[in-house]
Design a protein around this motif. Structure first.
Motif, mmCIF file in Angstrom:
data_model
loop_
_atom_site.group_PDB
_atom_site.id
_atom_site.type_symbol
_atom_site.label_atom_id
_atom_site.label_comp_id
_atom_site.label_asym_id
_atom_site.label_seq_id
_atom_site.Cartn_x
_atom_site.Cartn_y
_atom_site.Cartn_z
ATOM 1 N N ILE A 1 -0.299 2.549 7.088
ATOM 2 C CA ILE A 1 0.028 2.765 5.639
ATOM 3 C C ILE A 1 -0.311 1.519 4.798
ATOM 4 O O ILE A 1 -0.606 1.928 3.684
ATOM 5 C CB ILE A 1 1.756 3.236 5.875
ATOM 6 C CG1 ILE A 1 1.854 4.568 6.465
ATOM 7 C CG2 ILE A 1 2.289 3.044 4.330
ATOM 8 C CD1 ILE A 1 3.250 4.781 6.822
ATOM 9 N N MET A 2 0.041 0.552 5.278
ATOM 10 C CA MET A 2 -0.434 -0.809 4.728
ATOM 11 C C MET A 2 -1.710 -1.003 4.334
ATOM 12 O O MET A 2 -2.237 -1.399 3.403
ATOM 13 C CB MET A 2 0.120 -1.874 5.217
ATOM 14 C CG MET A 2 1.642 -1.958 5.616
ATOM 15 S SD MET A 2 2.658 -2.056 3.723
ATOM 16 C CE MET A 2 2.001 -3.678 3.194
ATOM 17 N N THR A 3 -2.620 -0.580 5.353
ATOM 18 C CA THR A 3 -4.114 -0.546 5.156
ATOM 19 C C THR A 3 -4.464 0.471 3.867
ATOM 20 O O THR A 3 -5.278 0.006 2.938
ATOM 21 C CB THR A 3 -4.771 0.062 6.422
ATOM 22 O OG1 THR A 3 -4.275 -0.901 7.565
ATOM 23 C CG2 THR A 3 -6.328 -0.109 6.051
ATOM 24 N N GLY A 4 -3.865 1.659 3.969
ATOM 25 C CA GLY A 4 -4.110 2.389 2.898
ATOM 26 C C GLY A 4 -3.594 1.858 1.427
ATOM 27 O O GLY A 4 -4.543 1.970 0.450
ATOM 28 N N LEU A 5 -2.467 1.314 1.453
ATOM 29 C CA LEU A 5 -2.000 0.719 0.021
ATOM 30 C C LEU A 5 -2.807 -0.430 -0.232
ATOM 31 O O LEU A 5 -3.277 -0.493 -1.231
ATOM 32 C CB LEU A 5 -0.548 0.195 0.236
ATOM 33 C CG LEU A 5 0.349 1.029 0.265
ATOM 34 C CD1 LEU A 5 1.833 0.687 0.573
ATOM 35 C CD2 LEU A 5 0.316 1.916 -0.930
ATOM 36 N N PHE A 6 -3.442 -1.381 0.797
ATOM 37 C CA PHE A 6 -4.265 -2.351 0.594
ATOM 38 C C PHE A 6 -5.688 -1.917 -0.186
ATOM 39 O O PHE A 6 -6.107 -2.425 -0.978
ATOM 40 C CB PHE A 6 -4.751 -3.359 1.774
ATOM 41 C CG PHE A 6 -5.526 -4.384 1.809
ATOM 42 C CD1 PHE A 6 -5.018 -5.540 1.048
ATOM 43 C CD2 PHE A 6 -6.761 -4.178 2.272
ATOM 44 C CE1 PHE A 6 -5.953 -6.579 0.977
ATOM 45 C CE2 PHE A 6 -7.595 -5.271 2.062
ATOM 46 C CZ PHE A 6 -7.316 -6.522 1.181
ATOM 47 N N THR A 7 -6.244 -0.732 0.537
ATOM 48 C CA THR A 7 -7.539 -0.233 0.251
ATOM 49 C C THR A 7 -7.392 0.307 -1.358
ATOM 50 O O THR A 7 -8.338 0.003 -2.168
ATOM 51 C CB THR A 7 -7.967 0.898 0.962
ATOM 52 O OG1 THR A 7 -7.961 0.484 2.337
ATOM 53 C CG2 THR A 7 -9.357 1.474 0.721
ATOM 54 N N ILE A 8 -6.153 1.042 -1.684
ATOM 55 C CA ILE A 8 -6.119 1.434 -3.135
ATOM 56 C C ILE A 8 -6.186 0.332 -3.961
ATOM 57 O O ILE A 8 -6.647 0.222 -5.066
ATOM 58 C CB ILE A 8 -4.852 2.141 -3.202
ATOM 59 C CG1 ILE A 8 -4.942 3.498 -2.238
ATOM 60 C CG2 ILE A 8 -4.630 2.564 -4.610
ATOM 61 C CD1 ILE A 8 -3.627 4.011 -2.283
ATOM 62 N N ILE A 9 -5.467 -0.867 -3.786
ATOM 63 C CA ILE A 9 -5.124 -1.996 -4.466
ATOM 64 C C ILE A 9 -6.396 -2.572 -4.829
ATOM 65 O O ILE A 9 -6.962 -2.911 -5.797
ATOM 66 C CB ILE A 9 -4.068 -2.903 -3.918
ATOM 67 C CG1 ILE A 9 -2.885 -2.505 -3.863
ATOM 68 C CG2 ILE A 9 -4.171 -4.255 -4.685
ATOM 69 C CD1 ILE A 9 -1.943 -3.038 -3.152
ATOM 70 N N ILE A 10 -7.354 -2.824 -3.599
ATOM 71 C CA ILE A 10 -8.622 -3.446 -3.703
ATOM 72 C C ILE A 10 -9.440 -2.594 -4.521
ATOM 73 O O ILE A 10 -10.199 -3.149 -5.652
ATOM 74 C CB ILE A 10 -9.425 -3.710 -2.332
ATOM 75 C CG1 ILE A 10 -8.465 -4.859 -1.436
ATOM 76 C CG2 ILE A 10 -10.644 -3.962 -2.538
ATOM 77 C CD1 ILE A 10 -8.641 -6.218 -2.191
ATOM 78 N N GLY A 11 -9.561 -1.371 -4.558
ATOM 79 C CA GLY A 11 -10.310 -0.447 -5.128
ATOM 80 C C GLY A 11 -9.897 -0.559 -6.749
ATOM 81 O O GLY A 11 -10.981 -0.710 -7.508
ATOM 82 N N ALA A 12 -8.787 -0.650 -7.056
ATOM 83 C CA ALA A 12 -8.278 -0.677 -8.508
ATOM 84 C C ALA A 12 -8.561 -2.116 -9.303
ATOM 85 O O ALA A 12 -8.907 -2.192 -10.229
ATOM 86 C CB ALA A 12 -6.720 -0.559 -8.449
ATOM 87 N N ILE A 13 -8.676 -3.204 -8.304
ATOM 88 C CA ILE A 13 -8.947 -4.496 -8.792
ATOM 89 C C ILE A 13 -10.253 -4.637 -9.131
ATOM 90 O O ILE A 13 -10.840 -5.082 -10.309
ATOM 91 C CB ILE A 13 -8.614 -5.532 -7.980
ATOM 92 C CG1 ILE A 13 -6.980 -5.683 -7.626
ATOM 93 C CG2 ILE A 13 -9.458 -6.925 -8.193
ATOM 94 C CD1 ILE A 13 -6.688 -6.704 -6.679
ATOM 95 N N ILE A 14 -11.314 -4.145 -8.027
ATOM 96 C CA ILE A 14 -12.492 -3.979 -8.406
ATOM 97 C C ILE A 14 -13.207 -2.964 -9.494
ATOM 98 O O ILE A 14 -13.852 -3.443 -10.402
ATOM 99 C CB ILE A 14 -13.414 -3.656 -7.143
ATOM 100 C CG1 ILE A 14 -13.310 -4.786 -6.029
ATOM 101 C CG2 ILE A 14 -15.016 -3.401 -7.402
ATOM 102 C CD1 ILE A 14 -13.759 -4.307 -4.835
ATOM 103 N N GLN A 15 -12.288 -2.089 -9.625
ATOM 104 C CA GLN A 15 -12.542 -0.945 -10.734
ATOM 105 C C GLN A 15 -12.384 -1.479 -12.182
ATOM 106 O O GLN A 15 -13.086 -1.574 -12.909
ATOM 107 C CB GLN A 15 -11.761 0.468 -10.393
ATOM 108 C CG GLN A 15 -11.762 1.372 -11.815
ATOM 109 C CD GLN A 15 -13.105 1.989 -11.727
ATOM 110 O OE1 GLN A 15 -13.894 1.767 -10.960
ATOM 111 N NE2 GLN A 15 -13.220 2.717 -12.851
ATOM 112 N N SER A 16 -11.246 -2.282 -12.287
ATOM 113 C CA SER A 16 -10.611 -2.828 -13.348
ATOM 114 C C SER A 16 -11.747 -4.039 -13.855
ATOM 115 O O SER A 16 -11.785 -4.576 -15.171
ATOM 116 C CB SER A 16 -9.184 -3.210 -13.287
ATOM 117 O OG SER A 16 -9.000 -4.221 -12.529
#
Length: 238
Positions: free
Chosen positions: A25-40
């Motif tokens: 679950i933490m891995t999924g959240l971490f992946t979402i956050i990394i994707g959002a940071i790079i996207q922005s």
């Protein structure tokens, strides 16, 4: 006595796998956050990159959301001691893993084309600079944020300006007594190599994140299969 021992062992396995599901679950959240940071960080450079390159962070966020959902499915299966739900969790996790491998291969192929795409897009937007507000905005953005000028340097703007004048976003430390931005006061670094280096750094981060997620997923499949087997053995014993 044997049934009691099997039941105790099963509880121990459930407790152990529960912590692993928390990790997923933490891995999924971490992946979402990394994707959002790079996207922005670089989605606004799409005029130079092209749509096919900046979709990677979006895909990363989708994968992270799937991992988050699948982890809850596996957690429910462990709490209910459902072999079916655990196997479903394993299958979904393996599907995501295979999808990530395919995305990784496609990303590697696309990355090898990045230099040519960037060079082509930089030349195209510079040619459209005088007629396209979008091109002007794109150049103002990249030159202002990366503190660069032109494709490989301020002299590239000679194809647009007759004299040594360059866009105002090329001059980041213009002296007070100078009113016009020229190639003399402009940044001497080109935007093409700076943006390429910036994207290479982000691509490397994406690669490490992808590898880390893949390893965690494979471990998750192994644990889930072991737990499913433990459930079946417990029911057969009972």
């Amino acid at each position: 006595m044997r049934n009691r021992t099997n039941h105790v062992n099963l509880i121990d396995k459930i407790c152990g796998i529960h912590h692993n599901f928390e990790l997923y679950i933490m891995t999924g959240l971490f992946t979402i956050i990394i994707g959002a940071i790079i996207q922005s960080s670089y989605h606004h450079y799409e005029n130079f990159i092209g749509e096919s390159f900046w979709t990677a962070p979006i895909v990363l966020m989708v994968v992270g959301s799937l991992i988050f959902f699948i982890s809850f499915l596996g957690c429910c299966g462990a709490m209910r001691e459902s072999s079916c739900l655990i196997l479903t969790f394993s299958v979904f996790l393996m599907i995501v893993f295979v999808t990530e491998v395919g995305i990784g291969v496609a990303g590697y192929i696309k990355h090898s084309e990045l230099k040519d795409v960037l060079e082509k897009q930089f030349n195209r937007t510079m040619e459209d600079y005088t007629t396209s507000i979008e091109a002007q905005h794109a150049w103002s953005l990249v030159q202002g944020e990366l503190q660069c000028c032109g494709i490989n340097g301020p002299n590239d703007w000679k194809r647009i300006y007759i004299n040594t004048t360059v866009p105002s976003t090329c001059c980041h430390l213009l002296p007070e007594n100078v009113k016009q931005c020229t190639s003399v006061y402009a940044s001497q670094e080109g935007c093409y190599p700076k943006l390429l280096n910036f994207l290479d750094t982000k691509s490397l981060l994406l690669g490490f994140v992808g590898i880390g997620i893949a390893i965690v997923q494979l471990i998750g499949v192994v644990f889930a299969c072991a737990l499913s087997r433990a459930f079946r053995e417990n029911y057969e014993t009972v």
